[in-house]
Design a protein around this motif. Sequence first.
Motif, PDB file in Angstrom:
ATOM      1  N   VAL A   1       0.837  -1.205   0.000  1.00 40.79           N
ATOM      2  CA  VAL A   1       0.000   0.000   0.000  1.00 40.79           C
ATOM      3  C   VAL A   1       0.867   1.249   0.000  1.00 40.79           C
ATOM      4  O   VAL A   1       0.606   2.211  -0.739  1.00 40.79           O
ATOM      5  N   ARG A   2       1.905   1.241   0.811  1.00 42.76           N
ATOM      6  CA  ARG A   2       2.768   2.422   0.881  1.00 42.76           C
ATOM      7  C   ARG A   2       3.521   2.628  -0.436  1.00 42.76           C
ATOM      8  O   ARG A   2       3.662   3.764  -0.913  1.00 42.76           O
ATOM      9  N   ASN A   3       3.989   1.553  -1.023  1.00 43.63           N
ATOM     10  CA  ASN A   3       4.702   1.663  -2.300  1.00 43.63           C
ATOM     11  C   ASN A   3       3.767   2.139  -3.405  1.00 43.63           C
ATOM     12  O   ASN A   3       4.126   3.000  -4.223  1.00 43.63           O
ATOM     13  N   ALA A   4       2.533   1.576  -3.453  1.00 41.71           N
ATOM     14  CA  ALA A   4       1.567   1.976  -4.472  1.00 41.71           C
ATOM     15  C   ALA A   4       1.192   3.446  -4.322  1.00 41.71           C
ATOM     16  O   ALA A   4       1.088   4.182  -5.315  1.00 41.71           O
ATOM     17  N   ALA A   5       0.976   3.892  -3.081  1.00 42.18           N
ATOM     18  CA  ALA A   5       0.627   5.291  -2.852  1.00 42.18           C
ATOM     19  C   ALA A   5       1.770   6.210  -3.274  1.00 42.18           C
ATOM     20  O   ALA A   5       1.550   7.256  -3.910  1.00 42.18           O
ATOM     21  N   HIS A   6       2.978   5.809  -2.947  1.00 38.93           N
ATOM     22  CA  HIS A   6       4.142   6.636  -3.291  1.00 38.93           C
ATOM     23  C   HIS A   6       4.283   6.781  -4.810  1.00 38.93           C
ATOM     24  O   HIS A   6       4.487   7.891  -5.332  1.00 38.93           O
ATOM     25  N   LEU A   7       4.135   5.659  -5.535  1.00 38.39           N
ATOM     26  CA  LEU A   7       4.266   5.709  -6.986  1.00 38.39           C
ATOM     27  C   LEU A   7       3.130   6.500  -7.627  1.00 38.39           C
ATOM     28  O   LEU A   7       3.343   7.248  -8.587  1.00 38.39           O
ATOM     29  N   ALA A   8       1.908   6.334  -7.107  1.00 38.24           N
ATOM     30  CA  ALA A   8       0.765   7.055  -7.669  1.00 38.24           C
ATOM     31  C   ALA A   8       0.918   8.553  -7.481  1.00 38.24           C
ATOM     32  O   ALA A   8       0.618   9.349  -8.387  1.00 38.24           O
ATOM     33  N   ILE A   9       1.393   8.950  -6.313  1.00 34.46           N
ATOM     34  CA  ILE A   9       1.585  10.377  -6.044  1.00 34.46           C
ATOM     35  C   ILE A   9       2.658  10.958  -6.947  1.00 34.46           C
ATOM     36  O   ILE A   9       2.493  12.043  -7.522  1.00 34.46           O
ATOM     37  N   ARG A  10       3.768  10.232  -7.113  1.00 30.78           N
ATOM     38  CA  ARG A  10       4.842  10.732  -7.958  1.00 30.78           C
ATOM     39  C   ARG A  10       4.405  10.799  -9.418  1.00 30.78           C
ATOM     40  O   ARG A  10       4.786  11.710 -10.149  1.00 30.78           O
ATOM     41  N   ALA A  11       3.605   9.800  -9.856  1.00 27.64           N
ATOM     42  CA  ALA A  11       3.137   9.793 -11.249  1.00 27.64           C
ATOM     43  C   ALA A  11       2.224  10.974 -11.544  1.00 27.64           C
ATOM     44  O   ALA A  11       2.223  11.524 -12.647  1.00 27.64           O
ATOM     45  N   LYS A  12       1.416  11.386 -10.550  1.00 28.05           N
ATOM     46  CA  LYS A  12       0.479  12.495 -10.724  1.00 28.05           C
ATOM     47  C   LYS A  12       1.109  13.846 -10.401  1.00 28.05           C
ATOM     48  O   LYS A  12       0.477  14.881 -10.633  1.00 28.05           O
TER      49      LYS A  12
ATOM     50  N   HIS B   1      -1.641  -4.688  -6.284  1.00 23.98           N
ATOM     51  CA  HIS B   1      -1.041  -3.379  -6.541  1.00 23.98           C
ATOM     52  C   HIS B   1      -1.879  -2.592  -7.547  1.00 23.98           C
ATOM     53  O   HIS B   1      -2.097  -1.381  -7.383  1.00 23.98           O
ATOM     54  N   GLN B   2      -2.382  -3.270  -8.577  1.00 22.37           N
ATOM     55  CA  GLN B   2      -3.197  -2.603  -9.586  1.00 22.37           C
ATOM     56  C   GLN B   2      -4.485  -2.059  -8.976  1.00 22.37           C
ATOM     57  O   GLN B   2      -4.918  -0.946  -9.291  1.00 22.37           O
ATOM     58  N   ILE B   3      -5.104  -2.832  -8.087  1.00 18.11           N
ATOM     59  CA  ILE B   3      -6.331  -2.371  -7.428  1.00 18.11           C
ATOM     60  C   ILE B   3      -6.064  -1.099  -6.638  1.00 18.11           C
ATOM     61  O   ILE B   3      -6.774  -0.090  -6.762  1.00 18.11           O
ATOM     62  N   VAL B   4      -5.025  -1.139  -5.794  1.00 15.21           N
ATOM     63  CA  VAL B   4      -4.729  -0.004  -4.921  1.00 15.21           C
ATOM     64  C   VAL B   4      -4.348   1.226  -5.740  1.00 15.21           C
ATOM     65  O   VAL B   4      -4.817   2.341  -5.472  1.00 15.21           O
ATOM     66  N   VAL B   5      -3.510   1.044  -6.759  1.00 14.78           N
ATOM     67  CA  VAL B   5      -3.099   2.171  -7.602  1.00 14.78           C
ATOM     68  C   VAL B   5      -4.303   2.775  -8.317  1.00 14.78           C
ATOM     69  O   VAL B   5      -4.440   4.005  -8.406  1.00 14.78           O
ATOM     70  N   ASN B   6      -5.199   1.933  -8.831  1.00 11.58           N
ATOM     71  CA  ASN B   6      -6.394   2.449  -9.514  1.00 11.58           C
ATOM     72  C   ASN B   6      -7.236   3.303  -8.574  1.00 11.58           C
ATOM     73  O   ASN B   6      -7.703   4.391  -8.946  1.00 11.58           O
ATOM     74  N   LEU B   7      -7.457   2.824  -7.354  1.00 12.86           N
ATOM     75  CA  LEU B   7      -8.298   3.557  -6.408  1.00 12.86           C
ATOM     76  C   LEU B   7      -7.625   4.853  -5.960  1.00 12.86           C
ATOM     77  O   LEU B   7      -8.287   5.898  -5.841  1.00 12.86           O
ATOM     78  N   ILE B   8      -6.312   4.795  -5.701  1.00 17.17           N
ATOM     79  CA  ILE B   8      -5.606   6.020  -5.302  1.00 17.17           C
ATOM     80  C   ILE B   8      -5.575   7.008  -6.459  1.00 17.17           C
ATOM     81  O   ILE B   8      -5.758   8.222  -6.271  1.00 17.17           O
ATOM     82  N   ASP B   9      -5.365   6.505  -7.659  1.00 13.89           N
ATOM     83  CA  ASP B   9      -5.336   7.358  -8.845  1.00 13.89           C
ATOM     84  C   ASP B   9      -6.669   8.079  -9.024  1.00 13.89           C
ATOM     85  O   ASP B   9      -6.706   9.284  -9.320  1.00 13.89           O
ATOM     86  N   ASN B  10      -7.783   7.344  -8.849  1.00 16.44           N
ATOM     87  CA  ASN B  10      -9.108   7.966  -8.957  1.00 16.44           C
ATOM     88  C   ASN B  10      -9.308   9.012  -7.869  1.00 16.44           C
ATOM     89  O   ASN B  10      -9.908  10.072  -8.109  1.00 16.44           O
ATOM     90  N   ALA B  11      -8.842   8.709  -6.664  1.00 21.39           N
ATOM     91  CA  ALA B  11      -8.992   9.663  -5.565  1.00 21.39           C
ATOM     92  C   ALA B  11      -8.202  10.941  -5.837  1.00 21.39           C
ATOM     93  O   ALA B  11      -8.690  12.058  -5.596  1.00 21.39           O
ATOM     94  N   LEU B  12      -6.976  10.807  -6.345  1.00 18.99           N
ATOM     95  CA  LEU B  12      -6.168  11.985  -6.660  1.00 18.99           C
ATOM     96  C   LEU B  12      -6.802  12.813  -7.773  1.00 18.99           C
ATOM     97  O   LEU B  12      -6.739  14.052  -7.757  1.00 18.99           O
ATOM     98  N   ASP B  13      -7.413  12.154  -8.752  1.00 20.96           N
ATOM     99  CA  ASP B  13      -8.131  12.886  -9.811  1.00 20.96           C
ATOM    100  C   ASP B  13      -9.325  13.640  -9.248  1.00 20.96           C
ATOM    101  O   ASP B  13      -9.629  14.759  -9.676  1.00 20.96           O
ATOM    102  N   ALA B  14     -10.018  13.010  -8.288  1.00 22.47           N
ATOM    103  CA  ALA B  14     -11.226  13.623  -7.728  1.00 22.47           C
ATOM    104  C   ALA B  14     -10.918  14.883  -6.931  1.00 22.47           C
ATOM    105  O   ALA B  14     -11.750  15.795  -6.861  1.00 22.47           O
ATOM    106  N   ILE B  15      -9.741  14.958  -6.313  1.00 20.18           N
ATOM    107  CA  ILE B  15      -9.406  16.105  -5.465  1.00 20.18           C
ATOM    108  C   ILE B  15      -8.440  17.061  -6.145  1.00 20.18           C
ATOM    109  O   ILE B  15      -7.883  17.957  -5.497  1.00 20.18           O
TER     110      ILE B  15
END
Length: 455
Positions: A316-327, A351-365
Amino acid sequence: MTRLSDTAGRTGEDLISKISVSGLLELDGDGESVWVDVIRRMDEVYSELLRNETDLERKNAELEEAQTFISSVIASVSDILIACSSDGVIKKANPAFLTLLGMSESDVIGSRIFDYVLPEDRKEAERLASAGQQGRVLEGDLRFRTADGREECLAMRCATLFDGRRRRFGAVLTGRPISELRQAYQALHLAHRELQQAQRRLIEQEKMASLGRLVAGVAHELNNPISFVYANIYTLDRYRKNLVLYLDAVHKGADALEIGALRKTLKIDSILADIDPLLEGTIEGADRISDIVKNLRRLSFSKTAERQPVDLDRLVRNAAHLAIRAKNSLADVVIDSAPGLIIHAHEGQIHQIVVNLIDNALDAIARCANPKVRITAARLDSAIEIRIADNGPGIAESDMGKIFEPFFTTKSVGEGTGLGLWISFSIVEDYGGTITAHNGDAGGAEFRVMLPLDG
């Protein structure tokens, strides 16, 4: 044809006439009253005969109508239909069977069904005809010789035929050319295969999109250690050149004053003091790159790979870190995950599930003044729960029932494929888990993923 009512009427009238004449000639007084009573009873019998005749004619009409209806139904059936006795003698056949053989009904009725099947199928025909004796439904294939000399294989289904007293009389055989069934099956199989291929292509496209987001995050993640290592190596190379000059002077036998001056000019003492930190930093950067590569190797999207223990807290921490850096997001992301959360799964899929959900959340905010995302992971009884909540505008009630459908997206054209949540839903479902979404009381959307520990 003489009707029953006409005959009964004439007979009654003649009898009454004879009785009346005879009575008038031979009797009078009380005898006459007896004959009147007889005549009255004869009238009652006559009336009853007329009523019976009317009922009989009505029932005959109903029977003829029922027979016409049944014959019409049998004639309109496109499948062949044969009614035969237990020894195979054909009692009834519909036009479909007659057309198949190219024969008339008079030629077929009374013959045996065994006469029309290929010799090698006779035993199978006898077995199917025995359905009448066995009292059960039998199925099999029979090959018939058609009117144009071809062989037509039919899928037959045979059931018991009963007589008017509910006694087993024979068998009813229905059949359809297997060629039609085979064509229908082939068309269905082709459509199913094309659907599977389209689904695989869509999944692969979404995987590539997820991989693109992952690569973007990894690129940012690798940039720091690579830049650090590159800078250190460049510095070490510059130090190497200074050390070479200094050692060349020493080996050439320069005097002590010249060596001392050269040592001071080339900053040999500073170089020697700086080498250890530079090497340590370079090794640390290389280790960081190695860790990132190892994480990437663990992220396998293949379903055929064997499930392995996955440290969910680390993932979860790795997925969140990568998603934040990608965005390149500046959102405040809070992770509340208990260490030691182990689940048997394909790490790439989770990892794909978590990244997808975090990615959607970052888009929403993305347009929020104070963007926040909260990620929690905890163990609940025999399952692990992952919650990803944001403080964005939330999900419209009209969209709540459609967000997990393929191709549904609220993003602008080119910003989303509409497959991320659908694939996440499919993955979670394969694990026997659940994924749900709702709007929080304080606003924003929250996604809840439940994964069984036994995977």
